[in-house]
Scaffold this active site. Structure first.
Site, PDB file in Angstrom:
ATOM      1  N   SER A 145       0.854  -1.189   0.000  1.00 10.36           N
ATOM      2  CA  SER A 145       0.000   0.000   0.000  1.00 10.36           C
ATOM      3  C   SER A 145       0.887   1.235   0.000  1.00 10.36           C
ATOM      4  CB  SER A 145      -0.869   0.020   1.267  1.00 10.36           C
ATOM      5  OG  SER A 145      -1.536   1.259   1.408  1.00 10.36           O
ATOM      6  N   TYR A 158      -2.185  -0.302  10.509  1.00 12.79           N
ATOM      7  CA  TYR A 158      -2.309  -0.727   9.111  1.00 12.79           C
ATOM      8  C   TYR A 158      -1.035  -0.389   8.343  1.00 12.79           C
ATOM      9  CZ  TYR A 158      -3.836  -0.881   4.241  1.00 12.79           C
ATOM     10  OH  TYR A 158      -3.926  -1.148   2.902  1.00 12.79           O
TER      11      TYR A 158
END
Length: 248
Positions: A145, A158
């Site tokens: 990501s 995250y």
């Protein structure tokens, strides 16, 4: 069916295959002639996706797969070999993003992200690496990501899992030698249903607004994955970062 010489007849395992990036990748690779082996927790959606691929003339196998369970990844890799005789690529795409401020102390969410986002990738490596060594070829594609490049408020856990995926992938690439390939795919904001897992109401509303305003379709990431896979065996695409143009 459109054929691409770099993808046609490759056997590709995809986790998190029942929706979002995984689903888009399965459809695109199958369209280009790959034999896809689909893993996800939702069996109904897997069945529907495999049927859709078969109806379009493609080849797909599937198995219910929880990437928190090492044996599930082993079974998925085994299914690929039993059904199609080899395994060319593992796309470790399963991931979750129940982001929240650390003050909310959502410890179970933190643990779930670590188990799925990090351990899920490691279990994929554990399942496929011995086979790839034996075959003398193989390609790991790991979905990270842009949160693995920069950390922002509310996303620290995250983001930490995605930094870990990038670190593990880069270490694997350096250990892999000249026969195996490793690719990190780092998407920015993608139009998927991950926002539904966000518990904090204000944060959820903010993310939904941003998603609806500028998020990319999952097909944008599927094309990036296809690009990495279709390169010649001696070309290793290390990382692809794909963002919406308006994302800061």
């Amino acid at each position: 069916m459109q054929n691409s010489s770099g993808i046609e007849d490759k056997v590709v395992v995809i986790t998190g295959a029942s929706s979002g990036i995984g689903e888009a990748t399965a459809l695109l690779l199958a369209e280009r002639g790959a034999k896809v082996v689909l893993g996800a927790r939702g069996l109904d959606r897997l069945e529907a996706l495999a049927a859709r691929i078969a109806d379009a003339g493609g080849k797909a196998a599937y198995a219910r797969t929880d990437v928190k369970r090492r044996e599930d990844l082993s079974k998925l890799v085994k299914l690929a070999c039993e059904r199609y005789g080899k395994l060319d690529v593992v796309v470790s795409n399963a991931g979750i993003m129940p982001v929240s401020p650390l003050d909310d102390l959502r410890v179970e969410d933190w643990e779930e992200m670590i188990d799925i986002n990090i351990k899920g990738v490691l279990y994929g490596i554990a399942a496929a690496l011995p086979l790839f060594r034996k075959q003398g070829f193989g390609h790991f594609v790991h979905t990270a990501s842009t949160a693995g490049l920069i950390t922002k408020p509310n996303q620290s856990v995250y983001s930490g899992t995605k930094f870990a995926v990038r670190a593990i992938s880069e270490g694997l690439r350096q250990e892999a030698g000249d026969k195996l390939r490793v690719t990190i795919i780092s998407p920015g904001f993608v139009r998927t249903d991950f926002v539904e897992t966000v518990a904090n109401p204000e944060l959820k509303a903010q993310l939904i607004e941003s998603r609806d305003k500028f998020a990319m379709p999952p097909e944008a990431i599927a094309r990036a994955i296809a690009f990495a896979i279709e390169q010649p065996a001696d070309v290793d695409v290390g990382e692809i970062i794909v963002r919406p143009t308006v994302q800061g």
